[in-house]
Design a protein around this motif. Structure first.
Motif, PDB file in Angstrom:
ATOM      1  N   ALA A   1       6.345   5.894  17.064  1.00 37.00           N
ATOM      2  CA  ALA A   1       5.237   5.708  16.130  1.00 37.00           C
ATOM      3  C   ALA A   1       5.039   6.967  15.288  1.00 37.00           C
ATOM      4  N   GLY A   2       5.918   7.948  15.458  1.00 40.17           N
ATOM      5  CA  GLY A   2       5.762   9.235  14.767  1.00 40.17           C
ATOM      6  C   GLY A   2       5.812   9.119  13.251  1.00 40.17           C
ATOM      7  N   GLY A   3       6.487   8.092  12.760  1.00 37.41           N
ATOM      8  CA  GLY A   3       6.615   7.933  11.313  1.00 37.41           C
ATOM      9  C   GLY A   3       5.736   6.823  10.763  1.00 37.41           C
ATOM     10  N   THR A   4       4.897   6.223  11.614  1.00 38.10           N
ATOM     11  CA  THR A   4       4.072   5.097  11.176  1.00 38.10           C
ATOM     12  C   THR A   4       3.152   5.520  10.028  1.00 38.10           C
ATOM     13  N   GLY A   5       3.201   4.773   8.970  1.00 35.53           N
ATOM     14  CA  GLY A   5       2.357   5.070   7.812  1.00 35.53           C
ATOM     15  C   GLY A   5       3.011   5.991   6.801  1.00 35.53           C
ATOM     16  N   TYR A   6       4.224   6.459   7.106  1.00 36.59           N
ATOM     17  CA  TYR A   6       4.908   7.391   6.207  1.00 36.59           C
ATOM     18  C   TYR A   6       6.154   6.775   5.578  1.00 36.59           C
ATOM     19  N   ALA A   7       6.488   7.312   4.410  1.00 36.10           N
ATOM     20  CA  ALA A   7       7.844   7.188   3.874  1.00 36.10           C
ATOM     21  C   ALA A   7       8.494   8.524   4.193  1.00 36.10           C
ATOM     22  N   VAL A   8       9.633   8.496   4.854  1.00 35.90           N
ATOM     23  CA  VAL A   8      10.257   9.733   5.324  1.00 35.90           C
ATOM     24  C   VAL A   8      11.412  10.123   4.416  1.00 35.90           C
ATOM     25  N   GLU A   9      11.382  11.347   3.931  1.00 37.18           N
ATOM     26  CA  GLU A   9      12.555  11.873   3.220  1.00 37.18           C
ATOM     27  C   GLU A   9      13.308  12.806   4.168  1.00 37.18           C
ATOM     28  N   TYR A  10      14.593  12.520   4.396  1.00 38.27           N
ATOM     29  CA  TYR A  10      15.430  13.397   5.209  1.00 38.27           C
ATOM     30  C   TYR A  10      16.027  14.453   4.297  1.00 38.27           C
ATOM     31  N   ALA A  11      15.871  15.691   4.701  1.00 33.83           N
ATOM     32  CA  ALA A  11      16.308  16.792   3.847  1.00 33.83           C
ATOM     33  C   ALA A  11      16.924  17.888   4.703  1.00 33.83           C
ATOM     34  N   GLY A  12      17.235  19.003   4.088  1.00 38.73           N
ATOM     35  CA  GLY A  12      17.814  20.129   4.806  1.00 38.73           C
ATOM     36  C   GLY A  12      19.323  20.160   4.679  1.00 38.73           C
ATOM     37  N   SER A  13      19.900  21.300   5.034  1.00 40.18           N
ATOM     38  CA  SER A  13      21.326  21.520   4.791  1.00 40.18           C
ATOM     39  C   SER A  13      22.191  20.515   5.553  1.00 40.18           C
TER      40      SER A  13
ATOM     41  N   PRO B   1      10.682  21.215  -6.479  1.00 36.49           N
ATOM     42  CA  PRO B   1      10.579  22.285  -5.469  1.00 36.49           C
ATOM     43  C   PRO B   1       9.154  22.510  -4.951  1.00 36.49           C
ATOM     44  N   GLY B   2       8.155  22.323  -5.790  1.00 35.37           N
ATOM     45  CA  GLY B   2       6.792  22.617  -5.351  1.00 35.37           C
ATOM     46  C   GLY B   2       6.033  21.415  -4.793  1.00 35.37           C
ATOM     47  N   ALA B   3       6.701  20.264  -4.689  1.00 30.68           N
ATOM     48  CA  ALA B   3       5.996  19.051  -4.242  1.00 30.68           C
ATOM     49  C   ALA B   3       5.523  19.207  -2.803  1.00 30.68           C
ATOM     50  N   VAL B   4       4.354  18.628  -2.523  1.00 28.51           N
ATOM     51  CA  VAL B   4       3.751  18.769  -1.193  1.00 28.51           C
ATOM     52  C   VAL B   4       3.858  17.449  -0.430  1.00 28.51           C
ATOM     53  N   PHE B   5       4.260  17.530   0.825  1.00 25.12           N
ATOM     54  CA  PHE B   5       4.337  16.349   1.703  1.00 25.12           C
ATOM     55  C   PHE B   5       3.110  16.297   2.595  1.00 25.12           C
ATOM     56  N   ASP B   6       2.764  15.095   3.041  1.00 22.06           N
ATOM     57  CA  ASP B   6       1.615  14.949   3.942  1.00 22.06           C
ATOM     58  C   ASP B   6       1.950  15.431   5.344  1.00 22.06           C
ATOM     59  N   ALA B   7       3.236  15.441   5.676  1.00 14.22           N
ATOM     60  CA  ALA B   7       3.654  15.935   6.996  1.00 14.22           C
ATOM     61  C   ALA B   7       5.059  16.492   6.863  1.00 14.22           C
ATOM     62  N   GLU B   8       5.353  17.521   7.634  1.00 13.34           N
ATOM     63  CA  GLU B   8       6.694  18.126   7.628  1.00 13.34           C
ATOM     64  C   GLU B   8       7.176  18.272   9.068  1.00 13.34           C
ATOM     65  N   VAL B   9       8.435  17.948   9.294  1.00  9.53           N
ATOM     66  CA  VAL B   9       9.050  18.171  10.607  1.00  9.53           C
ATOM     67  C   VAL B   9      10.331  18.952  10.377  1.00  9.53           C
ATOM     68  N   GLU B  10      10.586  19.939  11.202  1.00  8.60           N
ATOM     69  CA  GLU B  10      11.847  20.663  11.058  1.00  8.60           C
ATOM     70  C   GLU B  10      12.669  20.577  12.332  1.00  8.60           C
TER      71      GLU B  10
ATOM     72  N   ARG C   1       0.859  -1.175   0.000  1.00 12.94           N
ATOM     73  CA  ARG C   1       0.000   0.000   0.000  1.00 12.94           C
ATOM     74  C   ARG C   1       0.900   1.231   0.000  1.00 12.94           C
ATOM     75  N   LYS C   2       0.549   2.185  -0.796  1.00 13.92           N
ATOM     76  CA  LYS C   2       1.385   3.388  -0.877  1.00 13.92           C
ATOM     77  C   LYS C   2       1.293   4.162   0.437  1.00 13.92           C
ATOM     78  N   PRO C   3       2.442   4.446   1.054  1.00 12.12           N
ATOM     79  CA  PRO C   3       2.402   5.199   2.304  1.00 12.12           C
ATOM     80  C   PRO C   3       2.233   6.699   2.048  1.00 12.12           C
ATOM     81  N   LEU C   4       1.976   7.444   3.104  1.00 10.87           N
ATOM     82  CA  LEU C   4       1.989   8.903   3.025  1.00 10.87           C
ATOM     83  C   LEU C   4       3.448   9.356   2.993  1.00 10.87           C
ATOM     84  N   ARG C   5       3.656  10.620   2.659  1.00  9.67           N
ATOM     85  CA  ARG C   5       5.022  11.138   2.581  1.00  9.67           C
ATOM     86  C   ARG C   5       5.282  12.167   3.672  1.00  9.67           C
ATOM     87  N   MET C   6       6.407  12.024   4.347  1.00  7.93           N
ATOM     88  CA  MET C   6       6.829  12.979   5.368  1.00  7.93           C
ATOM     89  C   MET C   6       8.213  13.500   4.996  1.00  7.93           C
TER      90      MET C   6
END
Ligand code: SF4
Lengths: 206, 465
Positions: free
Chosen positions: B194-206, B269-278, B161-166
């Motif tokens: 459980a903070g990432g449950t259901g997500y595929a997480v992309e790590y980003a930032g400088s 650049p304009g892609a939208v994630f289902d959740a963002e953490v900074e 099943r396709k996960p959400l994106r974080m």
């Protein structure tokens, strides 16, 4: 694979968060114990002390929970290692359904490969159900109806749940995924032919 | 044109069939097997199926091998029976297997990237939850169960099943003493296991872009401890430079074609994630866990938290049980807690850069008399490179044991274990009850912090050394 349709059974409240699959089945038991023999080792680290004596306070060591077919749990049940033995150990203990607010994702998928039903309900509902069970000292039974996607608590409260259609069908029919995918061999052949042209380096290896 | 994430781009190119309801039958470009692969291989053979694409599968021996110095292919361990099953079954199936003593042998999540087998843009599976590690190369990689491994072997596909994106963005510079392990432990502490449950997480930032590949692999390794099956970092010049010339990586014109394709993968650049953490890197100090879940983590200069401060009874109960199991007192500073064992290894932190970081701390110091300290390189190649640099000598002179590559005391599967009641500082990824052996008490930390604990004889702040 066994089907899952409807079941009414004793349910054991194991309301802990983040229960991991290492705790559900210890790594030593993965060696040569096949599916079918893992029941005595389910939750070994909690059920026994280091000398192998039963811990009388652990819920699955108490009556009537030794006979439970359902486990109630808190968030993130069966997180951690991908070991499918976690499903098999629960199965061998007699568990056929786990009700929790959320699951470790690999365990969740593994359930559907083995005829086990994971049900997601809000924590509040599960806590209320656990309270009903404890009040009845475990006598109250829980009914899980996959056909109609509804859980009935000991007091007769009904709580609907949802499950993806593909998962529900698989359990209701006891379907084998390999057999099912094998009916799509022509599609896989066509995919690989195209894929080889687009991304030849994937198939080249050095 | 639609703006897509890295995850979506890779997912879409692997869809063989849309199964409806968010599910897809996905093509698996690479399936890796550790020494547990013998079971699924045998199972499908006995059911009358063939391995559909042996060339898209690769095996190694890691969990069950002994790490005793001087071992050979014939050396036994507590679980070595399954090594022979894997050898026999992979041979029957025509799948390449890296055996003990051969370059390529090692922890499955170390050797995939190191051999150039894990490539950007691929979809990779393995019957192991830390398969998310490979996402550091810009791949979708996730762990599956044994029955699912059989499915991949027989069909080279998997139903998911396709996960959400974080997106988890780490911005700013790492303070001295802060390693990639600290970044990911900090994130787990912040959003929970459980903070990432259901997500595929992309790590980003400088701070992620600044990491070398090994650091990115460490980051992605603990995605599963965040509840996420998938963690990934966009491929970039660092990735290409790391891969070029590796034994199984593409070469010549094929390499150029591959790199041109890989450059199109990063999130638009304009892609939208289902959740963002900074995460602001200014907040991230060296971390250490105090409990039996990776989310039980604090900075090394903090005090052990008090369960009484929690309102949620389930959570309070698990904190109390954790402290009890760990033999710790709420409110005490964690630094200064005496340590019995130190383990530097595992698919989280056993690569060359990890060993260098630990050796930098160990150099010219001595392991405390009360501590048994092990260094277990992640692979045969890591071991050879480390020896060529003289890292083994630094460790041995300091009083560490220098062992042979494998999973070892991360999981205690081969018999390497921390004795009951003993306290260990470990660079692995799980501090679960009994993970390093029944009754063992595990604190997770970075390689530098683990080395600091070894020489101090207690949990210590690497910044003070
Ligand atoms: S090192 Fe540990 S976590 Fe990694 S694959 Fe081996 S046992 Fe699993």
């Amino acid at each position: 694979m066994d089907k899952f349709t409807v079941m009414e059974a004793s349910a054991a409240p194991l309301m802990r968060q983040n229960v991991n699959t290492d705790v559900i089945i210890r790594v030593e038991r993965l060696r040569d114990l096949p599916r079918g023999k893992l029941g005595p080792y389910a939750f070994e680290s909690w059920r026994y002390d280091l000398e192998g004596n039963e811990n009388p306070d652990f819920v699955l060591n108490k009556q009537p929970y030794r006979e439970s077919k359902i486990v109630l749990a808190a968030d993130n049940f069966a997180c951690g290692s991908s070991r499918e033995h976690a499903v098999w150990a629960l199965w061998d203990f007699g568990i056929r359904c786990v009700i929790a607010p959320s699951f470790g994702q690999i365990f969740y998928n593994n359930c559907f490969q083995n005829g086990m039903l994971p049900v997601m309900l809000p924590l509040k509902e599960i806590e209320a159900m656990a309270a009903e069970i404890e009040e009845s000292q475990g006598a109250g039974r829980v009914k899980v109806d996959l056909e109609n996607m509804v859980v009935t608590t000991p007091s007769g409260r009904t709580i609907p749940f949802t499950l993806d259609a593909i998962r529900r069908d698989g359990l209701l029919k006891g379907r084998d995924q390999i057999e099912l995918t094998m009916t799509r061999v022509a599609e896989i052949d066509a995919f690989q032919k195209k894929d080889r042209e687009r991304f030849p380096w994937i198939y080249a290896r050095g | 044109m639609a703006q897509e994430t890295l995850f979506d781009k890779i997912w879409n190119r692997h869809v063989v069939a849309d199964l409806g309801g968010g599910y897809a039958l996905l093509h698996v470009s690479r399936n890796l097997m550790h020494d547990g692969g013998g079971g699924p291989l045998r199972l499908i053979r006995e059911r009358g199926y063939k391995v559909r694409n042996p060339e898209l599968n690769l095996g190694t021996l890691d969990h069950a091998v002994t790490t005793e110095p001087g071992r050979t292919k014939d050396s036994k361990s507590a679980f070595s029976g399954r090594l022979d099953i894997m050898r026999e079954e992979s041979k029957k199936a025509g799948v390449t297997l890296y055996d003990v003593g051969e370059p390529g042998q090692g922890i499955v999540h170390v050797i995939g990237p190191e051999m150039g087998y894990t490539l950007p843009g691929t979809l990779l599976t393995c019957g192991d939850s830390h398969t998310c590690t490979h996402g550091g190369m810009g791949a979708i990689a996730f762990g599956i169960g044994a029955t699912e491994v059989g499915h991949v072997l027989a069909t080279q596909t998997i139903v998911q099943r396709k996960p959400l994106r974080m997106r988890a963005s780490f911005e700013g510079e790492r303070h001295p003493g802060v390693e990639p392990k600290d970044m990911i432990l900090y994130l787990i502490g912040r959003i929970g296991t459980a903070g990432g449950t259901g997500y595929a997480v992309e790590y980003a930032g400088s701070a992620v872009r600044d990491l070398d590949i090994e650091g990115r692999l460490t980051l992605c390794n603990l995605s599963i401890e965040l509840g996420a099956k998938v963690g990934m970092v966009a491929p970039d010049e660092t990735t290409f430079a790391y891969l070029e010339g590796r034994p199984l990586a593409p070469t010549g014109a094929m390499w150029d074609r591959a790199v041109a394709d890989w450059r199109t993968l990063p999130t638009d650049p304009g892609a939208v994630f289902d959740a963002e953490v900074e995460i602001d890197m200014a907040e991230v100090a060296p971390q250490i866990t105090w409990g039996t879940s990776p989310e039980n983590v604090i900075a090394v200069d903090q005090r052990i938290p008090d369960p009484a401060s929690l309102d949620d009874p389930d959570r309070r109960g698990s904190w109390e049980a954790s402290l009890d199991y760990m033999g710790l007192q709420a409110g005490q500073p964690i630094a200064g807690t005496p340590v019995d064992w130190v383990f530097i290894g595992s698919c989280t932190n056993s690569r060359l850069s990890d060993l260098r970081a630990a050796a930098a701390v160990a150099k010219g110091r001595k392991v405390a008399g009360s501590v048994t300290a092990w260094v277990v390189p992640g692979s045969e190649n890591v071991k050879r490179q480390a020896e060529a640099e003289g890292l083994d000598r630094i460790f041995k002179e300091a009083g560490f044991q220098w062992r042979e590559p494998g999973c070892s005391m991360c999981l205690a599967f081969n018999g390497d274990r921390v004795p009951p009641g003993k306290r260990s500082v470990s660079t692995s990824n799980r501090n679960f009850v009994g993970r390093q052996g029944p009754g063992a008490r595990t604190h997770l930390a970075s390689p530098a912090m683990a080395a600091a604990a070894a020489v101090a004889g207690c949990i210590a702040d690497v910044r003070d050394l």
